[in-house]
Motif scaffolding. Structure first.
Motif, short mmCIF file in Angstrom:
data_model
loop_
_atom_site.label_atom_id
_atom_site.label_comp_id
_atom_site.label_asym_id
_atom_site.label_seq_id
_atom_site.Cartn_x
_atom_site.Cartn_y
_atom_site.Cartn_z
N MET A 123 -52.31 -8.88 18.92
CA MET A 123 -52.36 -7.86 17.56
C MET A 123 -51.17 -7.23 17.71
O MET A 123 -50.87 -6.44 18.60
CB MET A 123 -53.49 -7.11 17.43
CG MET A 123 -53.72 -6.07 16.49
SD MET A 123 -54.64 -6.79 15.45
CE MET A 123 -54.59 -5.81 13.86
N ALA A 124 -50.51 -7.13 16.58
CA ALA A 124 -49.17 -6.32 16.52
C ALA A 124 -49.39 -5.31 15.60
O ALA A 124 -50.24 -5.09 14.62
CB ALA A 124 -48.14 -7.22 16.12
N TYR A 125 -48.44 -4.23 15.63
CA TYR A 125 -48.41 -3.21 14.63
C TYR A 125 -46.93 -2.78 14.53
O TYR A 125 -46.19 -3.26 15.24
CB TYR A 125 -49.29 -2.00 14.97
CG TYR A 125 -48.81 -1.39 16.17
CD1 TYR A 125 -47.82 -0.05 16.32
CD2 TYR A 125 -49.13 -1.49 17.59
CE1 TYR A 125 -47.62 0.76 17.35
CE2 TYR A 125 -48.90 -0.98 18.90
CZ TYR A 125 -48.15 0.11 18.69
OH TYR A 125 -47.50 0.91 19.69
N PHE A 126 -46.55 -2.29 13.34
CA PHE A 126 -45.36 -1.85 12.92
C PHE A 126 -45.19 -0.34 12.69
O PHE A 126 -45.85 0.36 12.40
CB PHE A 126 -45.15 -2.49 11.44
CG PHE A 126 -45.72 -4.26 11.28
CD1 PHE A 126 -44.72 -5.02 11.95
CD2 PHE A 126 -47.12 -4.37 11.30
CE1 PHE A 126 -45.32 -6.51 11.99
CE2 PHE A 126 -47.12 -5.68 11.32
CZ PHE A 126 -46.61 -6.70 11.80
N GLU A 127 -43.97 -0.09 13.27
CA GLU A 127 -43.42 1.19 13.14
C GLU A 127 -42.10 1.36 12.38
O GLU A 127 -41.17 0.53 12.46
CB GLU A 127 -42.97 1.58 14.78
CG GLU A 127 -44.09 1.76 15.47
CD GLU A 127 -43.63 2.15 16.98
OE1 GLU A 127 -42.41 2.27 17.47
OE2 GLU A 127 -44.52 2.50 17.79
N LYS A 128 -42.10 2.59 11.48
CA LYS A 128 -40.99 2.74 10.59
C LYS A 128 -40.06 3.76 11.35
O LYS A 128 -40.68 4.65 12.00
CB LYS A 128 -41.48 3.34 9.38
CG LYS A 128 -40.48 3.70 8.15
CD LYS A 128 -41.02 4.26 7.23
CE LYS A 128 -40.13 4.47 5.97
NZ LYS A 128 -40.56 4.72 4.82
#
Length: 62
Positions: A1-6
Motif C-alpha cells: 500500500m502506497a501513499y502520496f505526499e505533495k
C-alpha cells in the motif's frame, strides 16, 4: 500500500515548485520512496506500474 505526499519548495525568485512523492513498504517491512513527479496522477501511474511489475495481477492476498 502506497501513499502520496505533495512537496512544495520556494525558489530564490519566489516561485513555488510542487512535486509529488510516492512512499511505500517493501515486503520485508522496510520503507522506500520515489520522488520528483510533476503531478499526483503521474505518481499514481508510476505506483500502479511498479505494483503490476512486482505483484503481477495484484498484491498477494492474506
Amino acid at each position: 500500500m502506497a501513499y502520496f505526499e505533495k512537496r512544495t519548495s520556494t525558489t530564490k525568485d519566489g516561485r513555488v515548485d510542487t512535486t509529488w512523492r510516492v512512499r511505500f513498504k517493501y515486503s520485508d517491512g522496510e520503507g522506500g520512496s520515489e520522488s520528483g513527479f510533476p503531478t499526483k496522477a503521474a505518481a499514481e501511474r508510476w505506483n500502479e506500474e511498479d505494483e503490476a511489475a512486482t505483484f503481477g495481477d495484484g498484491p498477494p492476498q492474506a
